[in-house]
Write a protein that holds these residues in place. Sequence first.
Motif, mmCIF file in Angstrom:
data_model
loop_
_atom_site.group_PDB
_atom_site.id
_atom_site.type_symbol
_atom_site.label_atom_id
_atom_site.label_comp_id
_atom_site.label_asym_id
_atom_site.label_seq_id
_atom_site.Cartn_x
_atom_site.Cartn_y
_atom_site.Cartn_z
ATOM 1 N N ALA A 150 0.679 -1.158 -0.029
ATOM 2 C CA ALA A 150 -0.178 -0.026 0.010
ATOM 3 C C ALA A 150 0.749 1.185 0.099
ATOM 4 C CB ALA A 150 -0.878 -0.286 1.144
ATOM 5 N N ALA A 151 1.863 1.144 0.819
ATOM 6 C CA ALA A 151 2.742 2.404 0.833
ATOM 7 C C ALA A 151 3.249 2.594 -0.241
ATOM 8 C CB ALA A 151 3.904 2.260 2.183
ATOM 9 N N SER A 152 3.914 1.474 -1.030
ATOM 10 C CA SER A 152 4.907 1.964 -2.316
ATOM 11 C C SER A 152 3.753 2.221 -3.274
ATOM 12 C CB SER A 152 5.258 0.133 -2.719
ATOM 13 O OG SER A 152 5.957 0.389 -3.800
ATOM 14 N N PHE A 153 2.746 1.691 -3.392
ATOM 15 C CA PHE A 153 1.741 2.294 -4.621
ATOM 16 C C PHE A 153 1.375 3.730 -4.065
ATOM 17 C CE2 PHE A 153 0.700 -2.371 -5.427
ATOM 18 C CZ PHE A 153 1.274 -2.293 -6.733
ATOM 19 N N ALA A 154 1.246 3.951 -2.895
ATOM 20 C CA ALA A 154 0.859 5.608 -2.397
ATOM 21 C C ALA A 154 1.640 6.221 -2.953
ATOM 22 C CB ALA A 154 0.518 5.503 -1.051
ATOM 23 N N GLN A 155 3.021 6.018 -2.625
ATOM 24 C CA GLN A 155 4.232 6.917 -2.708
ATOM 25 C C GLN A 155 4.299 6.923 -4.567
ATOM 26 O OE1 GLN A 155 5.840 8.954 -0.924
ATOM 27 N NE2 GLN A 155 4.462 7.944 0.707
ATOM 28 N N SER A 156 4.284 6.000 -5.178
ATOM 29 C CA SER A 156 4.129 5.881 -6.703
ATOM 30 C C SER A 156 3.065 6.951 -7.214
ATOM 31 C CB SER A 156 3.981 4.494 -7.428
ATOM 32 O OG SER A 156 5.093 3.689 -6.903
ATOM 33 N N ALA A 157 1.819 6.839 -6.712
ATOM 34 C CA ALA A 157 0.885 7.680 -7.152
ATOM 35 C C ALA A 157 1.310 9.188 -6.877
ATOM 36 C CB ALA A 157 -0.565 7.319 -6.356
ATOM 37 N N LEU A 158 1.713 9.245 -5.731
ATOM 38 C CA LEU A 158 2.008 10.718 -5.419
ATOM 39 C C LEU A 158 3.324 11.523 -6.075
ATOM 40 C CD1 LEU A 158 1.521 10.414 -1.427
ATOM 41 C CD2 LEU A 158 0.194 11.871 -2.966
ATOM 42 N N SER A 159 4.115 10.445 -6.552
ATOM 43 C CA SER A 159 4.999 10.966 -7.311
ATOM 44 C C SER A 159 4.452 11.360 -8.848
ATOM 45 C CB SER A 159 6.337 9.848 -7.671
ATOM 46 O OG SER A 159 5.832 8.786 -8.462
ATOM 47 N N VAL A 160 3.528 10.715 -9.396
ATOM 48 C CA VAL A 160 2.800 11.152 -10.423
ATOM 49 C C VAL A 160 1.859 12.098 -10.214
ATOM 50 C CG1 VAL A 160 1.072 10.241 -12.327
ATOM 51 C CG2 VAL A 160 2.764 8.812 -11.293
ATOM 52 N N ARG A 161 1.125 12.358 -9.211
ATOM 53 C CA ARG A 161 0.335 13.315 -8.938
ATOM 54 C C ARG A 161 0.280 13.807 -7.273
ATOM 55 N NH1 ARG A 161 -6.039 13.092 -9.222
ATOM 56 N NH2 ARG A 161 -6.528 15.123 -8.411
ATOM 57 N N PRO A 162 1.265 14.773 -7.000
ATOM 58 C CA PRO A 162 1.343 14.956 -5.767
ATOM 59 C C PRO A 162 0.310 15.400 -4.773
ATOM 60 C CG PRO A 162 2.877 16.110 -7.132
ATOM 61 C CD PRO A 162 1.977 15.328 -7.827
ATOM 62 N N ASP A 163 -0.809 15.997 -5.657
ATOM 63 C CA ASP A 163 -2.200 16.329 -5.000
ATOM 64 C C ASP A 163 -3.048 15.141 -4.928
ATOM 65 O OD1 ASP A 163 -2.787 16.219 -7.659
ATOM 66 O OD2 ASP A 163 -3.914 18.136 -7.448
ATOM 67 N N ASP A 164 -2.799 14.058 -5.046
ATOM 68 C CA ASP A 164 -3.838 12.908 -5.065
ATOM 69 C C ASP A 164 -4.147 12.647 -3.671
ATOM 70 O OD1 ASP A 164 -4.798 9.930 -4.824
ATOM 71 O OD2 ASP A 164 -4.307 10.106 -6.683
ATOM 72 N N SER A 165 -5.320 12.862 -3.143
ATOM 73 C CA SER A 165 -5.910 12.626 -1.985
ATOM 74 C C SER A 165 -5.993 11.397 -1.334
ATOM 75 C CB SER A 165 -7.241 13.514 -1.680
ATOM 76 O OG SER A 165 -8.136 12.982 -2.413
ATOM 77 N N LEU A 166 -6.428 10.325 -2.311
ATOM 78 C CA LEU A 166 -6.635 8.941 -1.944
ATOM 79 C C LEU A 166 -5.246 8.577 -1.578
ATOM 80 C CD1 LEU A 166 -8.269 6.441 -1.330
ATOM 81 C CD2 LEU A 166 -8.162 6.006 -3.868
ATOM 82 N N ALA A 167 -4.245 8.748 -2.422
ATOM 83 C CA ALA A 167 -2.864 8.193 -2.163
ATOM 84 C C ALA A 167 -2.402 8.886 -0.819
ATOM 85 C CB ALA A 167 -1.737 8.414 -3.234
ATOM 86 N N SER A 168 -2.470 10.017 -0.697
ATOM 87 C CA SER A 168 -2.175 11.021 0.536
ATOM 88 C C SER A 168 -2.704 10.187 1.841
ATOM 89 C CB SER A 168 -2.399 12.397 0.463
ATOM 90 O OG SER A 168 -1.683 12.915 -0.510
ATOM 91 N N SER A 169 -4.054 9.898 1.917
ATOM 92 C CA SER A 169 -4.756 9.287 2.838
ATOM 93 C C SER A 169 -4.078 7.912 3.162
ATOM 94 C CB SER A 169 -6.173 9.301 2.489
ATOM 95 O OG SER A 169 -6.940 10.383 2.206
#
Length: 177
Positions: A150-169
Amino acid sequence: SAVAPASRSRRLAFAEADERHWQLHDGEEDLTSMRRGWLTSFARASLSAGPADARLAQLLCMLRRRHTSELLLVTIAFGASDGLLSLAQVWGTVIGESEQPRLPAFSRKRVRGAVRVLRELAALVDLDDESGLLAGLSWLEWASGRSIAAASFAQSALSVRPDDSLASSVAWLVERN
């Protein structure tokens, strides 16, 4: 959490299916039918055959939009409850700040099945363009108890879109265990 890309020919075939879906997509179905269709897609019998490219393209379309991506994720996890249309109630319950009614029964089998399907989908696309898919995978992995993935995919999502609220959560939840 690593996803190996599919062969070039397989990725090109899916790109064509994805493009066809975008060209023919003329709006969403009614909410109830859409959610029933998702539950059918993630039922054990459907998963054994593997979803067709057209169905994967439809799922990718849903994950590209904030509202439908949250609706897809709560439907996979909790079924088609009329009172649960976004992740807000889930977050409130998890964090302990919610006075709302209890969540419907959670389906770990359906969540794990969805992770397999979304990983298959991730192998077919350029993940640098698909923060919604990465964020969805991060939430599903977190919901199934796999915090490292989960953490790895969240960090990958945030590297693509830093304002992604789901990945940030998800990143916030994983940090706090």
